[in-house]
Design an enzyme around this catalytic site. Sequence first.
Site, short mmCIF file in Angstrom:
data_model
loop_
_atom_site.label_atom_id
_atom_site.label_comp_id
_atom_site.label_asym_id
_atom_site.label_seq_id
_atom_site.Cartn_x
_atom_site.Cartn_y
_atom_site.Cartn_z
N LEU A 33 0.81 -1.22 0.00
CA LEU A 33 0.00 0.00 0.00
C LEU A 33 0.85 1.27 0.00
O LEU A 33 1.90 1.33 0.62
CB LEU A 33 -0.92 -0.01 1.23
CG LEU A 33 -1.82 -1.25 1.35
CD1 LEU A 33 -2.70 -1.15 2.59
CD2 LEU A 33 -2.68 -1.44 0.10
N HIS A 34 0.34 2.27 -0.70
CA HIS A 34 0.98 3.59 -0.74
C HIS A 34 -0.11 4.65 -0.55
O HIS A 34 -1.29 4.31 -0.32
CB HIS A 34 1.75 3.79 -2.05
CG HIS A 34 0.93 3.50 -3.28
ND1 HIS A 34 -0.15 4.26 -3.66
CD2 HIS A 34 1.01 2.50 -4.20
CE1 HIS A 34 -0.67 3.78 -4.76
NE2 HIS A 34 0.00 2.70 -5.11
N GLY A 36 -1.78 6.42 -2.47
CA GLY A 36 -2.95 6.31 -3.34
C GLY A 36 -3.99 5.37 -2.75
O GLY A 36 -5.20 5.67 -2.75
N HIS A 37 -3.54 4.23 -2.21
CA HIS A 37 -4.48 3.30 -1.57
C HIS A 37 -5.11 3.93 -0.33
O HIS A 37 -6.30 3.77 -0.06
CB HIS A 37 -3.75 2.03 -1.12
CG HIS A 37 -3.17 1.21 -2.24
ND1 HIS A 37 -1.81 1.05 -2.43
CD2 HIS A 37 -3.77 0.50 -3.23
CE1 HIS A 37 -1.61 0.26 -3.47
NE2 HIS A 37 -2.77 -0.07 -3.99
N GLN A 153 -9.25 0.02 -16.19
CA GLN A 153 -9.79 -0.92 -15.19
C GLN A 153 -11.10 -0.40 -14.61
O GLN A 153 -12.10 -1.13 -14.49
CB GLN A 153 -8.76 -1.12 -14.08
CG GLN A 153 -9.29 -1.86 -12.86
CD GLN A 153 -8.20 -2.19 -11.86
OE1 GLN A 153 -7.46 -3.12 -12.05
NE2 GLN A 153 -8.11 -1.44 -10.77
N MET A 184 1.61 7.52 -8.14
CA MET A 184 2.02 6.48 -7.18
C MET A 184 1.55 5.13 -7.67
O MET A 184 0.42 4.98 -8.16
CB MET A 184 1.43 6.78 -5.82
CG MET A 184 1.98 8.05 -5.25
SD MET A 184 2.44 7.82 -3.55
CE MET A 184 3.14 9.43 -3.23
N ARG A 187 4.34 -0.63 -8.44
CA ARG A 187 5.43 -1.02 -9.34
C ARG A 187 6.53 0.04 -9.42
O ARG A 187 7.60 -0.24 -9.98
CB ARG A 187 4.87 -1.33 -10.73
CG ARG A 187 4.05 -2.62 -10.74
CD ARG A 187 3.75 -3.13 -12.13
NE ARG A 187 3.22 -4.48 -12.11
CZ ARG A 187 1.92 -4.81 -12.15
NH1 ARG A 187 1.02 -3.87 -12.24
NH2 ARG A 187 1.54 -6.07 -12.12
O1 PAF Z 1 -5.98 -2.34 -9.02
C1 PAF Z 1 -5.67 -3.38 -8.40
O2 PAF Z 1 -4.90 -3.36 -7.44
C2 PAF Z 1 -6.25 -4.72 -8.86
O3 PAF Z 1 -6.36 -4.77 -10.24
C3 PAF Z 1 -7.58 -5.06 -8.18
C4 PAF Z 1 -8.66 -4.07 -8.55
C5 PAF Z 1 -7.39 -5.09 -6.67
C6 PAF Z 1 -8.05 -6.45 -8.63
O4 PAF Z 1 -7.13 -7.42 -8.30
#
Ligand code: PAF
Length: 294
Positions: A33-34, A36-37, A153, A184, A187
Site C-alpha cells: 500500500l501507498h 494512493g491506496h 480498469q 504512485m 510497481r
Molecule cells: O488495481 C488493483 O490493485 C487490482 O487490479 C484489483 C482491482 C485489486 C483487482 O485485483
Amino acid sequence: MLIVNILSDLRTAIRAWRSAGLSIALVPTMGNLHAGHLKLVTEAKKKADRVVVSIFVNPTQFGVGEDFESYPRTVYEDQQQLIAAGAHLLFQPAVSEIYAPDAKTIVSVTGLSEKYCGAFRSGHFDGVATVVCKLFNMIQPDVGLFGLKDFQQLTVIRAMVRDLNMPIEIIGVETVREVSGLAMSSRNGYLSVEEKMIAAKLYQSLCVAREAILARRQSYPEIERQAVLFLRDSGFQPDYFSVCSSRDLKQAGEDDVGLVLLAAARLGKTRLIDNIWLRLCSANENATSVDRNR
Ligand code: PAF
C-alpha cells in the site's frame, strides 16, 4: 481492525454489520500500500459506515512472464497502515479461498478489455473483472472504490456492474502523485533512482498533450504521435498513447467533450501507466480543462 483470511469469517462480520443497519464500502487492493491506496480508504470512510479492504495478489490478472511471483508483498506494513487509516476489516485470503482448482467461470467485459492495456496484457482485464466480481459477491458492498490511475480498469468495472445489475456504486478516486508528478504505484518500487527521474516524464507527456488539445494546435493523431516520440526520446518503450472519449474509451473525435489521455510505457523492466482526464467546455475556441482525473 479485524483481519480475516477465510470467507466464512468474512461473511459472519458482514452479516453482523448488515443486521445493525450499517453500510459497507470495499477497497480492493493487491497490497504494498501507498498514499494512493490510503486515499481510497479515506474516501471510503466518507461513503459508508464500515470499510473493508481486501489484499489479494490475484494470479489470474498476471500473464505468463509477468511479475506475479515477484509482486511486492508487504503484509505487516500494510496492516499497520490500514489500522492507522481507520479501516474496519482487512480481508487477506489465500488463492485457494478465492479460486476452486477447477474453476470454470470467467467474467469478460468485451469491447473494453481487449484494447490499450488489454492488447499488451492478454486476459488481464478478464482476471480483474472476475476477481472483483467475486469480491463483490463475497462482501456485497454498497460502494466500491478504485483509483483513477487505472482508468481502463475502472471503466471495465463500471461496465461489469451495470451489465450484471450489481447494486454497487463505483467511485473513482483521484491519482496521488509524487512531487515530480509520477503517479504512485506499487510497481514504482521496481525503478532505479535514475529511472524514477525519467519516469516522471510520462506525466509530463500527458500534460504537454493536454495543452496541445486545449490550444487546438494539432489533430489528435498528431498529438499522439508526438507524445510517443517524446517518450521514446526520454528512454521509454511506449506501448500506447491515446486520446480517447472518457465515456467509452473509443478513439476521440473532434466532437467529443469528455476526453481521457491514456498512456502506457515500459522503462527498463517496469511497465508504467498513467492518464489525464479533461473536459472541453464546448466545441468552440473557449475550451478549457478541469485538471481533475474524474
Ligand atoms: O488495481 C488493483 O490493485 C487490482 O487490479 C484489483 C482491482 C485489486 C483487482 O485485483
